[in-house]
Enzyme design. Structure first.
Site, PDB file in Angstrom:
ATOM      1  N   HIS A 156       0.856  -1.175   0.000  1.00  0.00           N
ATOM      2  CA  HIS A 156       0.000   0.000   0.000  1.00  0.00           C
ATOM      3  C   HIS A 156       0.897   1.231   0.000  1.00  0.00           C
ATOM      4  CE1 HIS A 156      -3.153   2.819   0.919  1.00  0.00           C
ATOM      5  NE2 HIS A 156      -4.037   1.865   0.734  1.00  0.00           N
ATOM      6  N   ARG A 170      -6.186   9.946  -0.858  1.00  0.00           N
ATOM      7  CA  ARG A 170      -5.767  10.338  -2.203  1.00  0.00           C
ATOM      8  C   ARG A 170      -6.981  10.471  -3.117  1.00  0.00           C
ATOM      9  NH1 ARG A 170      -2.717   5.957  -4.044  1.00  0.00           N
ATOM     10  NH2 ARG A 170      -3.293   4.941  -2.100  1.00  0.00           N
TER      11      ARG A 170
END
Lengths: 534, 233
Positions: free
Chosen positions: A234, A250
């Site tokens: 990740h 994000r």
């Protein structure tokens, strides 16, 4: 004798247990902690399903997105089955009371995750996994399913039938509280013990329990494993603690910056690409930060409260005015126990499901939102098939010999000399894995690491435990977990060394492109040897 | 810095810590000083509920608490201590089943509005860490009290539009249930998820009253004479 034993009480285990129960089997769930404490509770993003084609999405596109992310390494038939079953899976979760977030039409709300064509992930705020897991647990209470807490798996016990074919006949476990070895006879066993990201120790986003016990022990019992080298990193874990900062940061418009304050990548590309870009920046000596300041205090408070809390707690930064220091960390293991289209392993009566299993739906890189889906769809399948299998089971089993052998082994381990602190070795192994078997890989470094792992295995008798207590000896449990981690480390390494190409999450600096001729195939490990199969 | 850990007797550990969580400190002690120390942990990020314990008498999650010099760390209350900071939660968790904290039957295709969803959104954030159970003073007098988290869970289902038989759930929490709570609010103050079981219990009392139940404590003060705790319809 028990009918069906499920090992593991995360999402996969509880779905499998409910499914076996609904198909008439008497079920016992065994967990090394308590149900609701598993890795599933940490899943935030959502669970994929095409519930309507109004927005231009379709089951066919869900299939295509999954196959694309998998880099040609998923089984199209199985992926297709999973995606077609997805709407039913959501309907079922809704029917048992999962408190999904809702849209303006009062239907289940969906959001877009990386690699998806359309908003397709059903969610429950930031707590999708938690709320699914707890609802499954409540459902098990309603069904009166027996759950044995705090028992650590020691072995899958097998035997041979008249045709010399292996079948499972029970498990032995260490009762953490009493310190006693317990052997449970069973007609069928479902493995749902989770992945092996904790091989990376401090460099993993996962729960400390994600030590791959079920996979290591299944292999010891003769089960084939596959695709072990594919491990998803990740991009945004907190720098010091590896705690996950969800992709939603994000997705909402957060930036990635290097120490010069420059953006260096489109933040919304797939996880493997973003993680590699971060890796390259870090290799240049930069620190990397997640910047969500421009989203505004109000937005952060309302939409990313968990993220803000964790950044404050672990990095002592206030993300509404400061940058969040991050690094990529091991997050999900695509490989695991090889299963067929019925969720069955190569041992009769032994089924596997969830992150510990490889149903060949994630291939070289998992699509976000497909892991919760996988555990519901295949958990149901595994439960049904286990219930079916036990109807014809007619063998007699006596496990007293196995129980004795394990008691002896525990006694022996407690006599190990403990000259070397295994916790130090475990930390060291995690660091080496992150460095040499992480986002970018290269032959000589991996080979050196393999030698290191073999060396650690050889000196295990010089490690061991300093705590000799019988009751609730977590020192002993953690040592047994470390043994499993070492076993799996070796298997991950030989798989990664053997695959001389780059595909999905497996990136070889010395072989930077895909080699479809040789490697568009699954890595199979049988008795610690690597081969390839379509 | 020094921290004190109750392991049967209280032991003092000298640690180097600045701005560290209690869980990080426990891990440090376990892996470098004293590997016999027993405690539970999991996610490290406040969602699995494994590492609830008490610091200076107050329930916390070890992964979400920053250590201070001189802290006294103890196991949860109201549950048998297995070893050091580990308690046996079997009985506590058993109250979920006793309270029938689940949907009573499968139900298909129910539309749920934003408002209806909000009714139990917070309650379904519960991580079953057991902090409220430990803080609840009612257990001192009634060990069969269904207790804060199980009753919050009942509200979570009773208030769910998908629940087809809420009355049955209300019937089930009249004994050792909603009326045994003293509304002292201790559970609310320690919940790491910001849930108020006290408030949920008050809502369940209101629902109980709607189907004819009365506060038996109130009744026994002579308000309704021979009231025996059974429902009045």
């Amino acid at each position: 004798m028990k009918s069906v034993i499920v090992i593991g009480a995360g999402g996969a285990g509880l779905v499998a247990a409910l499914s076996a129960y609904e198909n008439g089997a008497k079920v016992t769930v065994i967990t090394k902690e308590y149900p609701t404490r598993s890795q599933t509770s940490m899943a935030q993003g959502g669970i994929n399903a095409v519930l309507s084609e109004e927005g231009g999405d379709s089951i066919e596109i869900h299939i295509q997105n999954t196959l694309k992310s998998a880099s040609a390494l998923a089984d199209e038939q199985v992926v297709s089955f999973m995606c077609k079953e997805a709407p039913n899976a959501i309907r079922w979760l809704d029917s048992i009371g999962v408190p999904f977030s809702r849209n303006d039409k009062s239907k289940i709300a969906q959001r877009k995750l990386g690699g998806a064509y359309a908003p397709r992930a059903c969610y429950a705020q930031d707590y999708t996994g938690l709320k699914i897991l707890h609802t499954l647990y409540d459902r098990c209470q309603e069904a009166g399913i027996e759950i044995l807490n705090e028992r650590y798996l020691l072995e899958f016990i097998t035997n041979k039938d008249n045709n010399n074919k292996s079948f499972v006949c029970g498990v032995s476990v260490l009762n953490k509280r009493s310190g006693e070895v317990e052997a449970y006879e069973a007609k069928s066993v479902i493995v749902a013990t989770g992945g092996y990201s904790r091989v990376y120790h401090d460099y993993s986003t996962n729960s400390v329990s994600t030590t791959g016990d079920g996979i290591a022990l299944a292999h010891r019992a003769g089960v084939r494993l596959s695709d072990m080298e594919f491990i998803q990193f990740h991009p945004t874990a907190l720098k010091n603690s590896s705690i996950l900062i969800s992709e939603s940061a994000r997705g909402a418009g957060g930036y990635l910056l290097n120490s010069k304050g420059e953006r260096f990548i489109n933040e919304l590309l797939p996880r493997d690409e973003v993680a590699r870009a971060i890796y390259d920046e870090m290799a240049k000596g930069y620190d990397i930060f997640l910047d969500i300041r421009h989203l505004g205090t109000e937005f952060i408070e309302n939409e990313l409260p968990q993220e803000a809390k964790l950044a404050k707690l672990y990095e002592n930064v206030d993300p509404s005015v400061e940058l969040i220091p991050i690094k990529p960390a091991a997050h999900y293991t695509m490989g695991g126990i090889e299963v067929d289209k019925n969720s069955s392993t190569c041992i009769n009566g032994l089924f596997a499901v969830g992150e510990c299993a490889n149903h060949r739906v994630h291939g070289a890189n998992r699509l976000g939102g497909n892991s919760l889906l996988e555990l519901v769809v295949f958990g149901k399948q595994a439960g049904e098939n286990a219930a079916k299998y036990i109807c014809d089971f007619d063998k007699k089993v006596d496990l007293s010999a196995q129980k004795k052998s394990f008691e002896d082994q525990i006694i022996k381990i407690k006599e190990f000399s403990n000259e070397i602190n295994f916790y130090e070795k475990q930390r060291e192994l995690g660091e080496l894995f992150y460095k040499n078997l992480g986002i970018k890989r290269e032959k000589s470094a991996m080979q050196a690491l393999l030698n290191e792992v073999k060396e650690m295995k050889a000196v295990l008798p010089k490690m061991g435990v300093s705590d000799k207590t019988k009751e609730y000896n977590t020192n002993l449990i953690e040592f047994l977990e470390f043994k499993n981690i070492l076993d799996l480390s070796e298997l991950v390494l030989i798989s990664a060394i053997s695959r001389q190409e780059s595909r999905g999450a497996h990136f070889r600096v010395d072989f930077p492109s895909a080699d479809d001729k040789k490697f568009k195939a699954h890595t199979i490990i049988e008795e610690r040897m690597v081969s390839y199969e379509d | 810095m020094k921290i004190n850990i109750k392991r049967g007797e209280v032991l003092c550990y000298e640690i180097q810590a600045k701005n560290q969580t209690l869980l990080e400190v426990l891990n440090e002690i376990k892996t470098t000083q004293d590997s016999s120390l027993a405690y539970s942990s999991g996610c490290r990020s406040g969602v699995c509920g494994s590492c609830a314990m008490r610091v200076n008498g107050r329930e916390i999650l070890a992964c979400s608490y920053h250590v201070q010099d001189g802290d006294l760390v103890e196991p949860l209350n109201n549950a048998p201590v297995i070893r050091d900071l580990v308690v046996d939660m079997d009985k506590a968790y058993g109250f979920n089943a006793k309270a029938k904290a689940y949907l009573s039957a499968d139900i298909d295709n129910i539309l749920i509005t934003h408002e209806e969803q909000k009714i139990n959104e917070l309650q379904s954030d519960c991580i079953l860490c057991g902090s409220c159970y430990s803080a609840c003073p009612v257990y001192a007098v009634n060990s069969e009290f269904l207790g804060p988290f199980a009753l919050t869970r009942v509200w979570r289902y009773v208030s769910d539009k998908r629940e087809q038989n809420p009355k049955e759930k209300i019937d089930n929490i009249q004994t050792n249930g909603v009326w045994d709570c003293t509304l002292c609010n201790a559970c609310t103050l320690v919940c790491p998820q910001g849930i108020s079981s006290k408030a949920d219990i008050e809502k369940l009392r209101a629902r109980s009253a709607l189907v004819g139940y009365m506060d038996p404590n109130f009744a026994s003060f002579g308000f309704s004479g021979g009231f025996d705790g059974s429902p009045i319809f």
